[in-house]
Design a protein around this motif. Sequence first.
Motif, PDB file in Angstrom:
ATOM      1  N   ALA A 122       0.194   0.611  -9.572  1.00 55.96           N
ATOM      2  CA  ALA A 122       1.303   1.092 -10.389  1.00 55.96           C
ATOM      3  C   ALA A 122       2.506   0.245 -10.031  1.00 55.96           C
ATOM      4  N   ALA A 123       3.658   0.568 -10.631  1.00 54.07           N
ATOM      5  CA  ALA A 123       4.866  -0.187 -10.302  1.00 54.07           C
ATOM      6  C   ALA A 123       5.958   0.764  -9.854  1.00 54.07           C
ATOM      7  N   ILE A 124       6.621   0.382  -8.747  1.00 56.66           N
ATOM      8  CA  ILE A 124       7.780   1.148  -8.306  1.00 56.66           C
ATOM      9  C   ILE A 124       8.967   0.214  -8.372  1.00 56.66           C
ATOM     10  N   ASN A 125      10.003   0.608  -9.132  1.00 58.63           N
ATOM     11  CA  ASN A 125      11.176  -0.231  -9.345  1.00 58.63           C
ATOM     12  C   ASN A 125      10.756  -1.643  -9.809  1.00 58.63           C
ATOM     13  N   GLY A 126       9.703  -1.695 -10.604  1.00 58.79           N
ATOM     14  CA  GLY A 126       9.239  -2.957 -11.164  1.00 58.79           C
ATOM     15  C   GLY A 126       8.364  -3.772 -10.244  1.00 58.79           C
ATOM     16  N   ARG A 127       8.093  -3.300  -9.023  1.00 61.27           N
ATOM     17  CA  ARG A 127       7.227  -4.041  -8.102  1.00 61.27           C
ATOM     18  C   ARG A 127       5.898  -3.318  -7.965  1.00 61.27           C
ATOM     19  N   ARG A 128       4.860  -4.148  -7.877  1.00 59.11           N
ATOM     20  CA  ARG A 128       3.510  -3.618  -7.876  1.00 59.11           C
ATOM     21  C   ARG A 128       3.178  -2.901  -6.556  1.00 59.11           C
ATOM     22  N   VAL A 129       2.560  -1.733  -6.649  1.00 54.81           N
ATOM     23  CA  VAL A 129       2.044  -1.058  -5.442  1.00 54.81           C
ATOM     24  C   VAL A 129       0.612  -0.617  -5.714  1.00 54.81           C
ATOM     25  N   ARG A 130      -0.118  -0.337  -4.636  1.00 55.12           N
ATOM     26  CA  ARG A 130      -1.516   0.075  -4.770  1.00 55.12           C
ATOM     27  C   ARG A 130      -1.715   1.372  -3.979  1.00 55.12           C
ATOM     28  N   VAL A 131      -2.355   2.342  -4.615  1.00 56.26           N
ATOM     29  CA  VAL A 131      -2.590   3.624  -3.946  1.00 56.26           C
ATOM     30  C   VAL A 131      -3.813   3.472  -3.042  1.00 56.26           C
ATOM     31  N   VAL A 132      -3.597   3.561  -1.731  1.00 54.61           N
ATOM     32  CA  VAL A 132      -4.720   3.329  -0.807  1.00 54.61           C
ATOM     33  C   VAL A 132      -5.300   4.634  -0.260  1.00 54.61           C
ATOM     34  N   GLY A 133      -4.676   5.749  -0.595  1.00 57.92           N
ATOM     35  CA  GLY A 133      -5.230   7.016  -0.118  1.00 57.92           C
ATOM     36  C   GLY A 133      -4.399   8.195  -0.576  1.00 57.92           C
ATOM     37  N   VAL A 134      -4.982   9.376  -0.402  1.00 56.75           N
ATOM     38  CA  VAL A 134      -4.232  10.599  -0.725  1.00 56.75           C
ATOM     39  C   VAL A 134      -4.215  11.500   0.503  1.00 56.75           C
ATOM     40  N   SER A 135      -3.198  12.309   0.556  1.00 56.16           N
ATOM     41  CA  SER A 135      -3.093  13.269   1.656  1.00 56.16           C
ATOM     42  C   SER A 135      -2.687  14.615   1.066  1.00 56.16           C
ATOM     43  N   ALA A 181       0.843  -1.207   0.000  1.00 53.97           N
ATOM     44  CA  ALA A 181       0.000   0.000   0.000  1.00 53.97           C
ATOM     45  C   ALA A 181       0.877   1.255   0.000  1.00 53.97           C
ATOM     46  N   VAL A 182       0.480   2.257  -0.762  1.00 51.88           N
ATOM     47  CA  VAL A 182       1.179   3.546  -0.728  1.00 51.88           C
ATOM     48  C   VAL A 182       0.173   4.687  -0.663  1.00 51.88           C
ATOM     49  N   ILE A 183       0.647   5.824  -0.162  1.00 50.74           N
ATOM     50  CA  ILE A 183      -0.166   7.046  -0.114  1.00 50.74           C
ATOM     51  C   ILE A 183       0.612   8.126  -0.852  1.00 50.74           C
ATOM     52  N   VAL A 184      -0.094   8.944  -1.637  1.00 45.39           N
ATOM     53  CA  VAL A 184       0.569  10.046  -2.350  1.00 45.39           C
ATOM     54  C   VAL A 184      -0.156  11.358  -2.057  1.00 45.39           C
ATOM     55  N   ASP A 185       0.453  12.447  -2.479  1.00 44.26           N
ATOM     56  CA  ASP A 185      -0.204  13.742  -2.271  1.00 44.26           C
ATOM     57  C   ASP A 185      -1.299  13.933  -3.316  1.00 44.26           C
ATOM     58  N   ARG A 186      -2.365  14.584  -2.879  1.00 39.43           N
ATOM     59  CA  ARG A 186      -3.512  14.819  -3.753  1.00 39.43           C
ATOM     60  C   ARG A 186      -3.083  15.536  -5.039  1.00 39.43           C
ATOM     61  N   ALA A 187      -2.143  16.474  -4.882  1.00 45.87           N
ATOM     62  CA  ALA A 187      -1.743  17.287  -6.028  1.00 45.87           C
ATOM     63  C   ALA A 187      -0.908  16.516  -7.037  1.00 45.87           C
ATOM     64  N   ASP A 188      -0.429  15.307  -6.655  1.00 46.14           N
ATOM     65  CA  ASP A 188       0.452  14.551  -7.553  1.00 46.14           C
ATOM     66  C   ASP A 188      -0.273  13.455  -8.329  1.00 46.14           C
ATOM     67  N   ILE A 189      -1.572  13.287  -8.037  1.00 46.88           N
ATOM     68  CA  ILE A 189      -2.341  12.188  -8.639  1.00 46.88           C
ATOM     69  C   ILE A 189      -2.246  12.202 -10.163  1.00 46.88           C
ATOM     70  N   ASP A 190      -2.440  13.387 -10.771  1.00 49.49           N
ATOM     71  CA  ASP A 190      -2.410  13.460 -12.238  1.00 49.49           C
ATOM     72  C   ASP A 190      -1.036  13.106 -12.782  1.00 49.49           C
ATOM     73  N   LYS A 191      -0.046  13.625 -12.100  1.00 49.26           N
ATOM     74  CA  LYS A 191       1.325  13.394 -12.533  1.00 49.26           C
ATOM     75  C   LYS A 191       1.658  11.896 -12.540  1.00 49.26           C
ATOM     76  N   LEU A 192       1.077  11.182 -11.567  1.00 50.10           N
ATOM     77  CA  LEU A 192       1.390   9.759 -11.425  1.00 50.10           C
ATOM     78  C   LEU A 192       0.508   8.875 -12.299  1.00 50.10           C
ATOM     79  N   GLY A 193      -0.539   9.467 -12.878  1.00 50.77           N
ATOM     80  CA  GLY A 193      -1.402   8.699 -13.765  1.00 50.77           C
ATOM     81  C   GLY A 193      -2.097   7.553 -13.071  1.00 50.77           C
ATOM     82  N   VAL A 194      -2.617   7.822 -11.854  1.00 51.40           N
ATOM     83  CA  VAL A 194      -3.258   6.758 -11.086  1.00 51.40           C
ATOM     84  C   VAL A 194      -4.309   7.371 -10.170  1.00 51.40           C
ATOM     85  N   GLY A 195      -5.338   6.623  -9.844  1.00 49.80           N
ATOM     86  CA  GLY A 195      -6.329   7.116  -8.911  1.00 49.80           C
ATOM     87  C   GLY A 195      -6.262   6.318  -7.620  1.00 49.80           C
TER      88      GLY A 195
END
Lengths: 246, 377
Positions: free
Chosen positions: B159-172, B140-154
């Motif tokens: 998504a993948a970080i360093n080739g490993r799968r992660v899931r966006v579980v919330g925004v802050s 699970a990962v959390i990102v900033d609300r303002a970066d959602i578009d940049k990351l291309g994910v809701g």
Amino acid sequence: MNAPTPAAPILYAEGIGKAFVSGRVRTQVLDGLSLGIGPGELTLISGPSGCGKSTLLAILSGLQRVDSGRVFALGSELGLLDGHALERFRLRHTGFVFQGFNLFPALSALEQVELPLHYLGLPREQARARAAQSLDEVGLAHRMRLRPAELSGGEKQRVAIARALAKQPELLFADEPTSALDAANGQTVIDILHRIARSHGTTVLCVSHDPRLIGHADRVLAMEDGRILSDRRAAPPAATIEGTPP
Amino acid sequence: MVALARKTLVYEWRRFLPAILAVGFAGLLQLLQAALVLGIFGSASVYITGSAADLWVGYPGTQSVNLGRPIDPNVEMRLLMDPAVARVEPFIWLDADWRGQGETGGVSVFVSGIDPRADGLMFAHALPPALRARLNEPDAVIVDRADIDKLGVGVGGTAAINGRRVRVVGVSSGLRALGGVNVVSSLDTARRLDSDPTDGDRPTYLVARLRDPAQAQAVARRLRGGGAFGPYEVWTADSFARRSVMYWMFDTGAGAGVLFLAGIVFLVGAVITSQTLVAAVAGSVREYATLNALGVGVAALRWVVLEQAFWVGALGLLGATVLGAGLLLLARSQDVPVVLNATATIACVVLAMGLAAVSGLAAMRSLRRADPATLLR
């Protein structure tokens, strides 16, 4: 030091010389002039422009230094005082009235008169009371809250006189005090200067070419080319001490 | 005392207005510039300012929080041995490559591996407990609300970080980074995402909470000694945050730019202000000369001029403060990063008043023309 004796003149110049240099031209304005002014008198120095009368006034009042000779005022030799001491001497003992009124546009008549008194070290209430009294004496008691822009030329000159008078100086110097004024206002100013000499015992030295002043002066000195041409006294001076040059 | 300086300023305000405006704008320009730079570069230390730790322990000589290198996890023991330390928590910071579902290409991200406990120290101010709890899920990962578009994910997307799968579980909010995107995960997830085998199981930092935060400086000094656990250094949170911001400010040349612009603003402001004051003194030179004839000393007249300069500075600053406060509020409402601290504010005030003082000193010189002998003409 041979300071003047009490009976002698209160203001005394001995062989004073002053020259101005402009480029390569050196103009000798005063050359070996001696003069004594008695206390409590209204003395008028008159003469054509450029005769050196304003320079003489500047020197006698401690605004300018001499090239040669000595000036004594109230027993002090002005040439021996440094700039600071000269300022203090002027603060304590002299008043000035100039041709231009030189009033601060932002200050009321009362404040103009009050301002120098603070530098004399008077407490606020006393300074204010004295300023009001001076303005009353020049007939401006009812106009003392007004600024220069709301006063006539004659009134402004009376404020300037009150400013000089409030310091209660022994010496009052006036440079062409009436030349910017019309006949009636000029007459008022002349009367006030005359009264100051009479009632306060102030020595008033006035430079002017205004013929109306001649009748009011106790003594008239006519100057030309840096020399005194004639020295006339008005009819019996009531209580003046003879101030003859040595 | 008749307030000559103030009364003249009020009565002849038109004459002094250019000087007041020059001081005001000089102050305002400096203030806004400082606020913007501090706002932008302040995000370099968001890991520190967004957290509740009092001490930061990292690799010796680390100049900015994003430049950390792994340290020996056993340093934690050393810290806990000190009676002043209440809690220690590891923090993993790593540089990684993000691939979203949308066509965003690769995005450089900074992964922060934190302890997701409800009362964890890291990002205590940026992440509420409920949000932190979601990090306990694997990947699970959390990102900033303002970066959602940049990351291309809701939220809920993968998504993948360093080739490993992660899931966006919330925004802050309040997680924006400088020069990249912050991604927050749990310590376990961060370890899995770390592609550098030399990092091993070592944290980038250890953060500590003290029983008495006021003792931070003394405790940091005390803990610095001793190399039994390998190389490490201890900073207070404040000094490490300042260190990080300063590094960015001077690394990017922004600090030099700020100083350069401050110099230009000072120069231009001083020229305008001094010219205005010189003209104001020259306009009253006959009145000053008359006062001098009456025995008021030149020194006293100089004070009048200096007092005028002081009021010009004070009025200019007042205008700058009102206008500046309005503009900063506007900037905040538009999500423009602006931050103002006491040091920067005081520096701006000193600069503006210094400008007024220098101009006053310049204007004093024109009092030399106030020679009463010139009135006898």
